[in-house]
Scaffold this motif. Sequence first.
Motif, short mmCIF file in Angstrom:
data_model
loop_
_atom_site.label_atom_id
_atom_site.label_comp_id
_atom_site.label_asym_id
_atom_site.label_seq_id
_atom_site.Cartn_x
_atom_site.Cartn_y
_atom_site.Cartn_z
N LYS A 190 -3.95 3.63 -12.42
CA LYS A 190 -3.07 2.89 -13.35
C LYS A 190 -1.63 2.78 -12.85
O LYS A 190 -0.67 3.18 -13.53
N GLY A 191 -1.49 2.26 -11.64
CA GLY A 191 -0.16 2.00 -11.11
C GLY A 191 0.38 3.08 -10.19
O GLY A 191 1.49 2.96 -9.68
N ASN A 192 -0.41 4.14 -9.97
CA ASN A 192 0.01 5.22 -9.07
C ASN A 192 -0.83 5.17 -7.80
O ASN A 192 -2.00 4.82 -7.84
N ALA A 193 -0.23 5.56 -6.68
CA ALA A 193 -0.99 5.52 -5.43
C ALA A 193 -0.24 6.23 -4.31
O ALA A 193 0.98 6.45 -4.39
N LEU A 194 -0.99 6.59 -3.29
CA LEU A 194 -0.42 7.03 -2.01
C LEU A 194 -0.53 5.85 -1.05
O LEU A 194 -1.58 5.20 -0.98
N MET A 195 0.54 5.57 -0.32
CA MET A 195 0.53 4.43 0.59
C MET A 195 1.05 4.84 1.97
O MET A 195 1.85 5.77 2.09
N GLY A 210 4.07 9.58 4.36
CA GLY A 210 3.53 8.54 3.49
C GLY A 210 4.50 8.22 2.37
O GLY A 210 5.62 8.75 2.31
N ALA A 211 4.08 7.33 1.48
CA ALA A 211 4.90 6.91 0.34
C ALA A 211 4.14 7.19 -0.95
O ALA A 211 2.91 7.08 -1.00
N VAL A 212 4.89 7.54 -2.00
CA VAL A 212 4.30 7.84 -3.31
C VAL A 212 4.72 6.74 -4.29
O VAL A 212 5.91 6.47 -4.45
#
Length: 373
Positions: A190-195, A210-212
């Motif tokens: 729901k809109g959260n991720a590791l990228m 990485g990016a949060v």
Amino acid sequence: MKSFLKISSILLILLVLLTGCWDMVDIDRRIFIGNVGVDKADDKYLFIFTYPIVRKLVGGEGGGGGGGGGKSIYTIKTEARSFTEAVSLIAHRTSRRIYFDHSRNIIIGEDAARSGLKELVESFETNTQTNRRSFLIIAKGKAEEILGQESEQEMLLAYYIESLFKDAQNKGDIIIKDFSQVMEQIHSLKGNALMPAIVKTGKELDVNGGAVIKNYRLAGFLDPEEARGINILRGEANQTITAFDLGDKKMVVCEINRVDSKPVLVKSGEAPVLRYDIEIAASLKEAPIMKIDSKVLKELEETFASEIKKQVEKGIEKVQKDYRVDVLGVGEYLYKYKPRVWKKYEKDWENIFPDAEIIINPKVKFINLGPVI
């Protein structure tokens, strides 16, 4: 009359078959976009497209050999509100058909990511031209700076950036996800991720860490050790080199070959208590020990397990306490396997997650002792 109908039918069939690919476009009349960059530009986005000039890579017009002077990579920019609008705008400024089949990377600048990603990533997701296997990456700084980098390692910048992820020697220190994997996670969480993340360091590019993403916005970045800890927790740290100290300035180097991580709900009070049982199969790469017997081996395994615990806890601390966002999959686990418990936390999970207790229980087994000194 019958013969006339037969002849007419044959002619119609031949007419269809002999027309060939009526909409075919020769390869030298196509533009193959390699990278797409996005930066914030007031109330719009600045889209940057890079593509190779084929005749300069494989020879001049007519195959005469040698593409002449000038750069072999061309960059075209435009301001637009969405990816689809940007593509339509640059189409008016190019003499060739634009294709995204071979695009490798979509790089979003830090300011654009912090301002909000929802509409932007949805514009990529709903466009049929987007290559789902390309990498969706957050840049530290501007995407334009990343795409202005000249690669001395690869002829094409797109392949250079892609290879930094695909051919990484230490995969556990990097968040590696392609476009489809990022979108799958961002929808499920729901809109959260590791990228994946990328930064320009002098004349090179670096993809460690990485990016949060929290609520479709960039919350911050992870350093390599934090990324490694989270990857271990999620069971995604295969082929990872790490080291730990034995004291007296002695160091042991190990490779994580396989990780199996299983969450277990221990208690469901005001905030849940979970234990992660992490089993690691590893190889001993370097050890300042002349002889390893069963006792020494057990001590090494326990010491390495202790080091793993520290690394995982560091990653948890960053996302749970600093960024206060569940990209670990704790809520996802409760939703799937403990639905009654999840129903209790679901409405206020964003505020409950930072108070959840996560216990790390790692066990290490060396399956290959390798060389020792």
